[in-house]
Design a protein around this motif. Sequence first.
Motif, mmCIF file in Angstrom:
data_model
loop_
_atom_site.group_PDB
_atom_site.id
_atom_site.type_symbol
_atom_site.label_atom_id
_atom_site.label_comp_id
_atom_site.label_asym_id
_atom_site.label_seq_id
_atom_site.Cartn_x
_atom_site.Cartn_y
_atom_site.Cartn_z
ATOM 1 N N TYR A 70 -88.537 3.576 -114.105
ATOM 2 C CA TYR A 70 -88.489 3.353 -112.667
ATOM 3 C C TYR A 70 -87.919 4.605 -112.020
ATOM 4 O O TYR A 70 -86.856 5.082 -112.407
ATOM 5 C CB TYR A 70 -87.631 2.147 -112.282
ATOM 6 N N GLY A 71 -88.631 5.135 -111.064
ATOM 7 C CA GLY A 71 -88.161 6.335 -110.393
ATOM 8 C C GLY A 71 -88.589 6.401 -108.945
ATOM 9 O O GLY A 71 -89.577 5.763 -108.538
ATOM 10 N N ARG A 72 -87.840 7.150 -108.168
ATOM 11 C CA ARG A 72 -88.222 7.532 -106.813
ATOM 12 C C ARG A 72 -88.276 9.053 -106.785
ATOM 13 O O ARG A 72 -87.557 9.709 -107.552
ATOM 14 C CB ARG A 72 -87.218 7.015 -105.779
ATOM 15 N N SER A 73 -89.078 9.623 -105.929
ATOM 16 C CA SER A 73 -89.264 11.068 -105.958
ATOM 17 C C SER A 73 -89.337 11.638 -104.553
ATOM 18 O O SER A 73 -89.349 10.906 -103.564
ATOM 19 C CB SER A 73 -90.529 11.431 -106.740
ATOM 20 N N GLY A 74 -89.396 12.972 -104.496
ATOM 21 C CA GLY A 74 -89.565 13.663 -103.226
ATOM 22 C C GLY A 74 -88.363 13.590 -102.312
ATOM 23 O O GLY A 74 -88.474 13.879 -101.116
ATOM 24 N N GLY A 75 -87.209 13.207 -102.833
ATOM 25 C CA GLY A 75 -86.015 13.052 -102.017
ATOM 26 C C GLY A 75 -85.647 11.607 -101.740
ATOM 27 O O GLY A 75 -84.599 11.325 -101.154
ATOM 28 N N MET A 76 -86.486 10.670 -102.176
ATOM 29 C CA MET A 76 -86.150 9.248 -102.066
ATOM 30 C C MET A 76 -85.174 8.880 -103.191
ATOM 31 O O MET A 76 -85.297 9.376 -104.311
ATOM 32 C CB MET A 76 -87.406 8.392 -102.159
ATOM 33 N N VAL A 77 -84.216 8.022 -102.867
ATOM 34 C CA VAL A 77 -83.162 7.652 -103.810
ATOM 35 C C VAL A 77 -83.289 6.173 -104.154
ATOM 36 O O VAL A 77 -83.366 5.331 -103.246
ATOM 37 C CB VAL A 77 -81.772 7.930 -103.205
ATOM 38 N N PRO A 78 -83.338 5.821 -105.445
ATOM 39 C CA PRO A 78 -83.436 4.400 -105.803
ATOM 40 C C PRO A 78 -82.178 3.640 -105.401
ATOM 41 O O PRO A 78 -81.071 4.179 -105.433
ATOM 42 C CB PRO A 78 -83.605 4.436 -107.329
ATOM 43 N N THR A 79 -82.349 2.389 -105.029
ATOM 44 C CA THR A 79 -81.202 1.555 -104.664
ATOM 45 C C THR A 79 -80.747 0.748 -105.875
ATOM 46 O O THR A 79 -81.518 0.533 -106.818
ATOM 47 C CB THR A 79 -81.567 0.588 -103.531
ATOM 48 N N PRO A 80 -79.501 0.272 -105.868
ATOM 49 C CA PRO A 80 -79.037 -0.583 -106.966
ATOM 50 C C PRO A 80 -79.912 -1.819 -107.158
ATOM 51 O O PRO A 80 -80.195 -2.215 -108.293
ATOM 52 C CB PRO A 80 -77.619 -0.952 -106.531
ATOM 53 N N ASP A 81 -80.359 -2.418 -106.062
ATOM 54 C CA ASP A 81 -81.197 -3.624 -106.173
ATOM 55 C C ASP A 81 -82.536 -3.321 -106.838
ATOM 56 O O ASP A 81 -83.043 -4.119 -107.632
ATOM 57 C CB ASP A 81 -81.432 -4.235 -104.787
#
Length: 354
Positions: free
Chosen positions: A328-339
């Motif tokens: 599970y990842g977010r990219s381009g400057g997006m930050v994953p949330t704890p939820d």
Amino acid sequence: MAKLLMKGNEAIAEAAIRGGCRYFFGYPITPQNELPEYMSVRLGEVGGVFLQAESEIGAINMVYGAAASGARAMTSSSSPGIALKQEGISYICAAQLPCVIVNISRGGPGLGGIQPAQSDYFQATRGGGNGDYRLIVYAPANLQEAVDITLEAFDISEKYRVPVFIAGDGMIGQMMEPVEIPEGFVSQSAEKDWTTTGTKGQRAPNIINTLYLDPLKLEEHNIKLDNVYKLIEANETRYEADSLEDCDVVCAAYGMTSRIARSSIKIAASSGVKVGMLRPVSLWPFPYGAFDKINPKAKGILCAEMSMGQMLDDVKIGSKGRWPIHFYGRSGGMVPTPDEIAEQLIKIAEGKSV
């Protein structure tokens, strides 16, 4: 020891100075600009040298020259700037010169954006320059750890004559936390008998070179470097592991994503899912051996990153096919949330597709 409330970039800079850094060469790029700005003031106060180079290429080659003279030299940049330094980094590794390189990474590829990301993992651990070389790569998860790693970095680099690369991200660079930075940090560095400081008629000249026209000589040099890298793998692997032996599922994450994941683990626990954490502190050497501690009956491993899945390859290597691997990842400057991460961990524990 009093704690200081500092921004990450400034804390790393101050730790470097107290760790013996007296030469800094860099070029502006967001989100690491506070680091050279801080150095520009503080190095003058301690008798050091700050120089803003004409480019990132110029800066890394200035590091090469200063390191060759035995000086404790450092540079910092952000993602595209590190890419421009890659040729010089390859030369520095080939010449077996110690230095410290800091990357406060941003989203990419290309010029990308100025928000935090972890998409420079390949760049740091696989090398963007040419040839067979390695960097010691550390990824702090908080500012105190960034300070502690920076304090050690010059000694470790000089011990092996290999650059130490500190892999942070925009959040590490820009956030503020209380830190303790010891005064009068004592270096354990050995005498440098390889420096190009002039013979004074008392020894044979030292020659620092990366050109080997004889392929047998170049192969001998590569084998020599590889033997050092094997020694580093044996002695300098770092990681943090929690609850691996009896967990339902494992979360593998590093840097700031690992901090977010700790909140995710608490959320999963409230749903009855026990999650183990495996956090590489050294991205190279990577802690493959830590995977042997994981519960053989665990339902799987979730690799969580601020990228499209760059540490994922190393997680697969470490797992040796013993558990299903999920990402599970977010990219381009997006930050994953704890939820978001917790949702994936719970699905894995329940045997659902992620």
